[in-house]
Design an enzyme around this catalytic site. Structure first.
Site: not given
Ligand code: NBP
Length: 475
Positions: A10, A75, A128, A182, A185-186, A189-190, A287, A448
């Protein structure tokens, strides 16, 4: 009461995705490794819908209706594997385990294979739109089996962004197809962001426009064919003044662009597939260049070039260059999706990908409707550049495109995206390429072989013998 779907993890994304399900009337199970986040969600947003909080994975799984549907939003990388290892023993054949994180498609393929042996549907879903998209309607790119999509798809389509009533979600294809799309897509985006940045730079340094003036240029563009979320936010950023200094905000920000890695993944995958995604690659490298502070410091005094200031009306030419380069970047990205689809037997509908990117995601734009139309007109079109509409537009704008590239080069303004897109266009157009000379060089030093344009088969010239006789080679 049982939950229709569950979200574990979450963070910003998982929390908002869970709220999106709840707001759409789905009872949603929620769980997080650290239960404080679950409690916080319930306290702040529990009133928004039917949340079923769980303290432990076992409790979470027990609260899901069968076949269970659960989304992992943690993550990407090792954390995802850890969570899968934790949940797999708790699930039963037929259950659907979704990874909504930014996984590499190769990891998704591996995980899907492993879980398939246990009878569990593993679905890698590209999402996304960031934090706001997750809550209000993201663009969703689900991979995995058709069987899993049959029960999961309608729920995802329900919470996805809608454009003209059409959900920005469609089954992409088996196993890692969703995460692959996806990723591309990214990458696109770049490229899009790099091209917009180059347009800004040329207007600023070449035509001497202020950020405020460029804001107006971008606002005008945003009511034309370049209309898009990225152009819109660019105008917003350029209009912003730094409160502390009173300077244009864009001048206060350190000019070093960072990256999380999906652009690099796209280029790495493109290299493996042999697809020239030059626009995306230039964007990734630009970048990197920006971040090499020491090298840039050492090179700062190198001589450059300066030219007469460009007229403000040059903005029209820049618009044409930006548009043409953008068509190239998207054409290359879609080529890569086609190549990936062929390589992995995904059978991806390219027009459908353009459709689901029209809303919810960062590259959302009306422009994608044109891509959809191009694939509708000819699903097998070898390149979007040969689509009649795009070809006509580029043909009309190509003089301006060339002028802008020349103007940038003359004035020493780096425009790698514009220049390489133009080189790609000219490369594809060329009746003859100097690749013939390269092939001859390869035959000279490495035997070749080469093919001839007048006969079938492979040949080698004995460069070391007098008269350089040619032999046909059986391969
Ligand atoms: P994060 O990527 O920062 O992940 C945080 C969550 O992962 C927390 O709930 C954390 O739990 C949990 N977690 C981790 Br870190 N290690 C864990 C483990 N070993 N076991 C269980 N839970 C674990 O959060 P986010 O930014 O919401 O992104 C989530 C996913 O969505 C990522 O893969 C991200 O690349 C992707 N995504 C993000 C975006 C964006 O704009 N942010 C967009 C599209 C996709 P905890 O609270 O207990 O530490």
């Amino acid at each position: 009461q049982q939950a229709v779907i569950g979200v574990t993890g979450l963070g910003v994304m998982g929390r908002n995705l869970a709220r999106n399900f709840a707001r759409h009337g789905y009872p949603v199970a929620v769980h997080n490794r650290t239960s404080a986040k679950t409690t916080a969600l319930m306290e702040e947003f529990g009133h928004e819908g039917d949340f079923i909080p769980a303290e432990t994975p076992a409790e979470f799984v027990a609260s899901l209706a069968r076949p269970r549907k659960m989304i992992i939003m943690v993550k990407a990388g090792l954390s995802t594997d850890a969570v899968i290892d934790e949940y797999a023993p708790l699930l039963e054949p037929g259950d659907i385990l979704v990874d909504g994180g930014n996984a590499h498609y190769a990891d998704t393929r591996r995980r899907e294979r492993t879980l398939r042996e246990l009878g569990i549907h593993f679905v890698g879903v590209g999402i996304s739109g960031g934090e706001q998209g997750a809550l209000e309607g993201p663009s969703i790119m689900p991979g995995g089996s058709a069987e899993a999509y049959a029960s999961l798809g309608p729920i995802l389509e329900d919470i996805a962004a809608k454009v003209d009533g059409v959900p920005c979600c469609a089954h992409v294809g088996p196993d890692g197809a969703g995460h692959f799309v996806k990723m591309v897509h990214n990458g696109i985006e770049y490229a899009d962001m790099q091209l917009i940045a180059e347009a800004y730079d040329i207007l600023r340094k070449g035509a001497g426009l202020s950020p405020a003036e460029i804001t107006e240029v971008f606002r005008t563009w945003n009511s034309g064919r370049l209309e898009s979320y990225l152009i819109e936010i660019t105008a917003e950023v350029l209009a912003h003044t730094d409160a502390a200094t009173g300077r244009p905000f864009v001048d206060v920000v350190l000019d070093q662009a960072e990256q999380k890695g999906t652009g690099r993944w796209t280029v790495q995958a493109a290299l493996d597939l042999g697809v020239p995604v030059t626009g995306i690659a230039e964007a990734v490298f630009a970048r990197s260049l920006s971040g090499h502070a020491a090298v840039r410091g050492a090179a700062r005094e190198l001589p450059g070039a300066s030219g007469a200031g460009l007229e403000a009306s040059f903005a029209d030419a820049v618009e044409q260059a930006l548009y043409a380069s953008k068509v190239v970047a998207y054409a290359q990205g879609f080529d890569q999706i086609r190549a990936g689809s062929e390589q992995y037997d995904w059978n991806i509908d390219l027009g459908a990908m353009a459709t689901i990117w029209r809303g919810g995601c960062i590259i959302r734009a009306h422009f994608l409707d044109r891509i959809r139309a191009a694939y509708q007109a000819d699903p097998a079109t070898p390149t979007l550049l040969s689509d009649a509409n795009f070809a006509a537009e580029i043909s009309k704008g190509q003089d301006a495109w060339r002028e802008v590239v020349v103007a940038a080069i003359r004035r020493g303004i780096p425009a790698p995206g514009f220049a390489s897109s133009l080189a790609y266009y000219d490369g594809l157009r060329a009746e003859r390429l100097p690749a013939a000379l390269i092939q001859a060089q390869r035959d000279f030093f490495g035997a070749h072989t080469y093919r001839r344009d007048d006969r079938e088969g492979f040949y080698h010239t004995h460069w070391e013998l007098p008269g350089r006789p040619e032999a046909r080679i059986d391969v």
